[in-house]
Design a protein around this motif. Structure first.
Motif, PDB file in Angstrom:
ATOM      1  N   ALA A 194       0.410   1.979   6.756  1.00 14.24           N
ATOM      2  CA  ALA A 194       1.449   1.859   5.726  1.00 14.24           C
ATOM      3  C   ALA A 194       2.435   3.016   5.763  1.00 14.24           C
ATOM      4  O   ALA A 194       3.375   3.055   4.959  1.00 14.24           O
ATOM      5  N   GLY A 195       2.217   3.975   6.655  1.00 21.98           N
ATOM      6  CA  GLY A 195       3.197   5.039   6.853  1.00 21.98           C
ATOM      7  C   GLY A 195       2.899   6.356   6.161  1.00 21.98           C
ATOM      8  O   GLY A 195       3.791   7.208   6.053  1.00 21.98           O
ATOM      9  N   PHE A 196       1.672   6.577   5.702  1.00 22.61           N
ATOM     10  CA  PHE A 196       1.369   7.846   5.049  1.00 22.61           C
ATOM     11  C   PHE A 196      -0.094   8.227   5.254  1.00 22.61           C
ATOM     12  O   PHE A 196      -0.927   7.394   5.605  1.00 22.61           O
ATOM     13  N   THR A 197      -0.368   9.490   5.066  1.00 21.45           N
ATOM     14  CA  THR A 197      -1.737  10.002   5.106  1.00 21.45           C
ATOM     15  C   THR A 197      -2.220  10.166   3.671  1.00 21.45           C
ATOM     16  O   THR A 197      -1.564  10.829   2.872  1.00 21.45           O
ATOM     17  N   PRO A 198      -3.342   9.561   3.327  1.00 18.96           N
ATOM     18  CA  PRO A 198      -3.787   9.626   1.924  1.00 18.96           C
ATOM     19  C   PRO A 198      -4.168  11.048   1.516  1.00 18.96           C
ATOM     20  O   PRO A 198      -4.784  11.795   2.276  1.00 18.96           O
ATOM     21  N   LYS A 199      -3.780  11.396   0.296  1.00 12.18           N
ATOM     22  CA  LYS A 199      -4.152  12.685  -0.278  1.00 12.18           C
ATOM     23  C   LYS A 199      -5.479  12.505  -1.009  1.00 12.18           C
ATOM     24  O   LYS A 199      -5.563  11.748  -1.982  1.00 12.18           O
ATOM     25  N   ILE A 200      -6.494  13.192  -0.532  1.00 13.81           N
ATOM     26  CA  ILE A 200      -7.845  12.997  -1.065  1.00 13.81           C
ATOM     27  C   ILE A 200      -8.052  13.904  -2.274  1.00 13.81           C
ATOM     28  O   ILE A 200      -7.979  15.128  -2.170  1.00 13.81           O
ATOM     29  N   GLY A 201      -8.296  13.277  -3.416  1.00 16.12           N
ATOM     30  CA  GLY A 201      -8.562  14.044  -4.624  1.00 16.12           C
ATOM     31  C   GLY A 201     -10.043  14.203  -4.872  1.00 16.12           C
ATOM     32  O   GLY A 201     -10.525  15.270  -5.261  1.00 16.12           O
ATOM     33  N   PHE A 202     -10.793  13.124  -4.629  1.00 19.22           N
ATOM     34  CA  PHE A 202     -12.239  13.133  -4.867  1.00 19.22           C
ATOM     35  C   PHE A 202     -12.923  12.293  -3.798  1.00 19.22           C
ATOM     36  O   PHE A 202     -12.308  11.398  -3.208  1.00 19.22           O
ATOM     37  N   PRO A 237      -0.179  -3.514   4.185  1.00 22.10           N
ATOM     38  CA  PRO A 237      -0.738  -4.429   5.197  1.00 22.10           C
ATOM     39  C   PRO A 237      -1.917  -5.210   4.631  1.00 22.10           C
ATOM     40  O   PRO A 237      -2.433  -4.878   3.564  1.00 22.10           O
ATOM     41  N   HIS A 238      -2.326  -6.222   5.361  1.00 17.44           N
ATOM     42  CA  HIS A 238      -3.483  -7.004   4.940  1.00 17.44           C
ATOM     43  C   HIS A 238      -4.741  -6.245   5.369  1.00 17.44           C
ATOM     44  O   HIS A 238      -5.009  -6.081   6.559  1.00 17.44           O
ATOM     45  N   VAL A 239      -5.506  -5.759   4.408  1.00 15.81           N
ATOM     46  CA  VAL A 239      -6.652  -4.888   4.708  1.00 15.81           C
ATOM     47  C   VAL A 239      -7.944  -5.682   4.537  1.00 15.81           C
ATOM     48  O   VAL A 239      -8.199  -6.253   3.472  1.00 15.81           O
ATOM     49  N   LEU A 268       0.826  -1.204   0.000  1.00 18.58           N
ATOM     50  CA  LEU A 268       0.000   0.000   0.000  1.00 18.58           C
ATOM     51  C   LEU A 268       0.861   1.256   0.000  1.00 18.58           C
ATOM     52  O   LEU A 268       0.478   2.287  -0.571  1.00 18.58           O
ATOM     53  N   SER A 269       2.028   1.182   0.610  1.00 20.62           N
ATOM     54  CA  SER A 269       2.915   2.347   0.671  1.00 20.62           C
ATOM     55  C   SER A 269       3.353   2.815  -0.720  1.00 20.62           C
ATOM     56  O   SER A 269       3.763   3.968  -0.889  1.00 20.62           O
ATOM     57  N   GLU A 270       3.244   1.947  -1.730  1.00 14.14           N
ATOM     58  CA  GLU A 270       3.616   2.331  -3.091  1.00 14.14           C
ATOM     59  C   GLU A 270       2.621   3.330  -3.689  1.00 14.14           C
ATOM     60  O   GLU A 270       2.877   3.899  -4.753  1.00 14.14           O
ATOM     61  N   LEU A 271       1.509   3.559  -3.010  1.00 16.01           N
ATOM     62  CA  LEU A 271       0.502   4.506  -3.503  1.00 16.01           C
ATOM     63  C   LEU A 271       0.518   5.812  -2.724  1.00 16.01           C
ATOM     64  O   LEU A 271      -0.377   6.639  -2.884  1.00 16.01           O
ATOM     65  N   SER A 300     -18.554   3.584   6.252  1.00 17.77           N
ATOM     66  CA  SER A 300     -17.649   2.757   7.054  1.00 17.77           C
ATOM     67  C   SER A 300     -16.363   2.394   6.330  1.00 17.77           C
ATOM     68  O   SER A 300     -15.344   2.129   6.982  1.00 17.77           O
ATOM     69  N   LEU A 301     -16.379   2.376   4.990  1.00 16.69           N
ATOM     70  CA  LEU A 301     -15.151   2.031   4.267  1.00 16.69           C
ATOM     71  C   LEU A 301     -14.103   3.138   4.348  1.00 16.69           C
ATOM     72  O   LEU A 301     -12.915   2.876   4.210  1.00 16.69           O
ATOM     73  N   ARG A 302     -14.523   4.362   4.564  1.00 14.83           N
ATOM     74  CA  ARG A 302     -13.571   5.474   4.609  1.00 14.83           C
ATOM     75  C   ARG A 302     -12.530   5.299   5.726  1.00 14.83           C
ATOM     76  O   ARG A 302     -11.321   5.368   5.459  1.00 14.83           O
ATOM     77  N   PRO A 303     -12.953   5.089   7.000  1.00 12.22           N
ATOM     78  CA  PRO A 303     -11.926   4.917   8.039  1.00 12.22           C
ATOM     79  C   PRO A 303     -11.080   3.664   7.861  1.00 12.22           C
ATOM     80  O   PRO A 303      -9.922   3.640   8.292  1.00 12.22           O
ATOM     81  N   ILE A 304     -11.635   2.632   7.218  1.00 12.73           N
ATOM     82  CA  ILE A 304     -10.828   1.430   6.976  1.00 12.73           C
ATOM     83  C   ILE A 304      -9.664   1.755   6.043  1.00 12.73           C
ATOM     84  O   ILE A 304      -8.512   1.380   6.290  1.00 12.73           O
ATOM     85  N   VAL A 305      -9.962   2.462   4.952  1.00 12.11           N
ATOM     86  CA  VAL A 305      -8.912   2.846   3.997  1.00 12.11           C
ATOM     87  C   VAL A 305      -7.947   3.830   4.653  1.00 12.11           C
ATOM     88  O   VAL A 305      -6.724   3.711   4.498  1.00 12.11           O
ATOM     89  N   TRP A 306      -8.484   4.785   5.367  1.00 13.18           N
ATOM     90  CA  TRP A 306      -7.644   5.794   6.030  1.00 13.18           C
ATOM     91  C   TRP A 306      -6.674   5.140   7.009  1.00 13.18           C
ATOM     92  O   TRP A 306      -5.471   5.434   7.007  1.00 13.18           O
ATOM     93  N   ASP A 307      -7.185   4.245   7.856  1.00 18.23           N
ATOM     94  CA  ASP A 307      -6.336   3.578   8.850  1.00 18.23           C
ATOM     95  C   ASP A 307      -5.293   2.680   8.188  1.00 18.23           C
ATOM     96  O   ASP A 307      -4.162   2.562   8.675  1.00 18.23           O
TER      97      ASP A 307
END
Length: 300
Positions: free
Chosen positions: A212-220, A262-264, A184-187, A200-207
């Motif tokens: 994976a060591g980064f905060t996702p940059k939200i485009g849409f 990680p295993h998500v 996941l860190s490759e993204l 409910s899927l939003r916090p799963i992806v965020w966490d």
């Protein structure tokens, strides 16, 4: 106090108009007005006040409406339970679920159940996590699929019935689209297309991104699985979706890549109201679902 007085009162309160309420009830306007007047005389209070051609509940009327609706709902439920007791094969099941499960899972289990019980009816309600909890608690639905399981609720109970893996979805021309699996860190440098707040899927992806060591940059942001998938396919960013959301195909489909680290995963639970006996037809469907997921989905 008569039952029809409560029925007339609730209908007028909902329509805020005596004539329209009478039309819905298929009775004369004078009959509705007379019963409302008798109800007010018996209670010794004004339930409505005139607002032009409409009527509006008084403060005490608003208080009485909640109780009247509860009484009528309990009565309807009692009648339904009697009918279902006599013949659960002609009962009705009210089922709640999030949109992501409406694509493939819910139609599949309902179709399988109706092969065995073709005369059972269903009412469906889609919603986000908080609204599904509320629908179960307030008896708007009998059962609900939900993710994740609400650990700290005094009002609902249930069991986890399915745990499914989340995959990375990428535009077809993405540099990693042809890989068998990625970390996941490759993204971390990509823009993400995420579900809006409350899903409910939003916090799963965020966490998962944080792990994976980064905060996702939200485009849409979007509110439906189809929207998320379509935006990614159109090159607007990347995202994570559960396997069950990949069954539907269209002209624009993203690449689907396994995440090795990680295993998500997300868990899906089946919940109902605590401390309340389910109607026979709902019990029948509940038992069917438990057997269905212990069988067909157990090893997935």
């Amino acid at each position: 106090m008569e039952l029809r007085q409560l029925q007339y009162f609730v209908q007028v309160a909902r329509m805020q108009h005596v004539t329209k309420a009478a039309e819905e009830l298929h009775v004369a306007q004078s009959a509705v007005s007379r019963q409302i007047h008798r109800l007010e005389e018996e209670l010794g209070v004004r339930l409505f006040m005139q607002r032009g051609r409409n009527v509006q509940l008084t403060p005490v009327g608003q208080l009485f409406l909640k109780r009247a609706e509860s009484v009528l709902a309990d009565l309807d439920r009692a009648v339904t339970e009697i009918h279902e007791f006599l013949d659960p094969e002609v009962g009705e099941i009210r089922l709640g679920f999030p949109h992501s499960l409406g694509i493939q899972l819910v139609p599949k289990v309902v179709a399988a159940f109706r092969k065995l019980h073709p005369n059972v009816k269903f009412k469906f309600r889609q919603g986000m996590y908080p609204s599904l909890i509320r629908d179960v608690t307030e008896a708007e639905v009998d059962l609900a699929f939900i993710s994740p399981y609400p650990d700290k609720s005094d009002h609902v109970t249930g069991e986890i019935i399915l745990t499914e893996e989340l995959f990375a979805i990428l535009p077809a021309n993405h540099r990693l689209a042809m890989e068998d699996s990625i970390k996941l860190s490759e993204l971390k440098d990509d823009q993400f297309v995420l579900f809006s707040q409350g899903y409910s899927l939003r916090p799963i992806v965020w966490d998962a991104c944080k792990e994976a060591g980064f905060t996702p940059k939200i485009g849409f942001e979007g509110e439906e699985t189809d929207t998320i998938r379509g935006l990614v396919a159109a090159g607007m960013g990347v995202s994570l979706l559960p396997e069950i959301a990949m069954y539907q195909t269209s002209a624009m489909m993203p690449a689907v890549v396994k995440i090795s680290e990680p295993h998500v995963t997300r868990s899906i639970a089946l919940i109902r109201r605590s401390g309340e006996k389910m109607p026979m037809v709902v019990q029948m469907f509940h038992s069917f679902l438990i057997d269905f997921f212990n069988g067909e989905y157990k090893d997935k």
